[in-house]
Design a protein around this motif. Structure first.
Motif, PDB file in Angstrom:
ATOM      1  N   PHE A  65     101.515 -23.444 164.303  1.00 20.49           N
ATOM      2  CA  PHE A  65     100.176 -24.005 164.516  1.00 20.49           C
ATOM      3  C   PHE A  65      99.195 -23.598 163.424  1.00 20.49           C
ATOM      4  N   VAL A  66      99.367 -22.419 162.830  1.00 18.42           N
ATOM      5  CA  VAL A  66      98.476 -22.011 161.735  1.00 18.42           C
ATOM      6  C   VAL A  66      98.717 -22.896 160.517  1.00 18.42           C
ATOM      7  N   LEU A  73      98.467 -13.173 161.323  1.00 19.66           N
ATOM      8  CA  LEU A  73      99.093 -12.510 162.474  1.00 19.66           C
ATOM      9  C   LEU A  73      99.899 -13.497 163.315  1.00 19.66           C
ATOM     10  N   SER A  74      99.556 -14.783 163.257  1.00 21.10           N
ATOM     11  CA  SER A  74     100.282 -15.822 164.004  1.00 21.10           C
ATOM     12  C   SER A  74     101.182 -16.672 163.110  1.00 21.10           C
ATOM     13  N   TRP A  75     101.382 -16.259 161.881  1.00 18.09           N
ATOM     14  CA  TRP A  75     102.139 -17.045 160.907  1.00 18.09           C
ATOM     15  C   TRP A  75     103.562 -17.356 161.364  1.00 18.09           C
ATOM     16  N   TRP A 111     105.041  -6.615 161.719  1.00 15.45           N
ATOM     17  CA  TRP A 111     104.370  -7.757 161.095  1.00 15.45           C
ATOM     18  C   TRP A 111     102.869  -7.501 160.959  1.00 15.45           C
ATOM     19  N   LYS A 112     102.247  -6.968 161.988  1.00 19.83           N
ATOM     20  CA  LYS A 112     100.810  -6.683 161.919  1.00 19.83           C
ATOM     21  C   LYS A 112     100.531  -5.676 160.802  1.00 19.83           C
ATOM     22  N   ARG A 113     101.379  -4.686 160.674  1.00 15.05           N
ATOM     23  CA  ARG A 113     101.228  -3.689 159.611  1.00 15.05           C
ATOM     24  C   ARG A 113     101.292  -4.357 158.239  1.00 15.05           C
ATOM     25  N   LYS A 114     102.278  -5.223 158.046  1.00 16.24           N
ATOM     26  CA  LYS A 114     102.413  -5.920 156.762  1.00 16.24           C
ATOM     27  C   LYS A 114     101.206  -6.809 156.482  1.00 16.24           C
ATOM     28  N   ASN A 143      88.786 -12.066 156.785  1.00 15.06           N
ATOM     29  CA  ASN A 143      88.919 -11.778 158.213  1.00 15.06           C
ATOM     30  C   ASN A 143      89.678 -12.899 158.911  1.00 15.06           C
ATOM     31  N   LYS A 144      89.331 -14.126 158.595  1.00 11.78           N
ATOM     32  CA  LYS A 144      90.041 -15.269 159.183  1.00 11.78           C
ATOM     33  C   LYS A 144      91.475 -15.322 158.671  1.00 11.78           C
TER      34      LYS A 144
END
Length: 181
Positions: free
Chosen positions: A152-153, A144-146, A51-54, A137-138
């Motif tokens: 919560f995002v 990353l928390s999607w 997920w982080k990579r994507k 950046n935000k």
């Protein structure tokens, strides 16, 4: 250490093809366009998840698609940019707050997106917000928390969007000055 977006900005100043390659990568699933690997892959560690990579590839592509030489401006979160765009559209076309605009409809679809729909819907939203300086950046941090089950995002984005819309709506609506007896 610089952020992904800061590094890409610096590289784009030296290499003209950076933005073109990353923009082209949006035609593929995030992380599936080999020509983009030199710009993102070195930022990832072996233990980082898929997920982080994507997210990194998606944000890099969106940054490239959205890039404009805007001079010195302060980037704003995507949810606030969407709220501003919605407000301006309502004001320009004198639209009632109770009716959905295309911006609000796309925003709702975006925050309702799962990880498979997200790249497509984000591309749509970023294209719609071409006049605004988005804080990539935000955006990266939020994405990353999607997939968190508490969403919560998405809830924070919705709160920001509708609070911004309510605040701007209050500023523009005429005050009822009738006297009550």
């Amino acid at each position: 250490m610089s952020t992904l977006v800061e590094e890409l900005t610096q590289r784009a100043e030296k290499e003209s093809k950076v933005r073109a390659v990353l923009k082209r990568s949006l035609a593929f699933d995030p992380g599936a366009y080999p020509s983009a690997f030199p710009y993102v892959e070195h930022r990832l560690k072996n233990e980082d998840g898929e997920w982080k990579r994507k997210v990194y590839y998606l944000v890099a592509g969106l940054w490239a698609m959205h890039w404009r030489d805007r001079g010195v401006t302060v980037p704003i979160p995507i949810e606030k940019a969407a709220a501003l765009c919605d407000f301006e559209k309502r004001r320009k076309f004198k639209l009632d707050r109770r009716k959905l605009t295309s911006t609000e409809s796309r925003f709702i679809a975006l925050i309702d997106s799962d990880s498979e729909q997200l790249p497509y819907r984000l591309r749509q939203m970023v294209a719609l917000l071409k006049e605004y300086e988005i804080d990539f950046n935000k955006l990266s941090k939020d994405l990353l928390s999607w997939n968190d089950p508490d969403k919560f995002v998405q809830i924070r984005w919705a709160r920001e969007f509708y609070n911004q819309a309510a605040g701007e709506n209050n500023e523009t609506e005429p005050v009822n000055e009738e006297k009550t007896q």
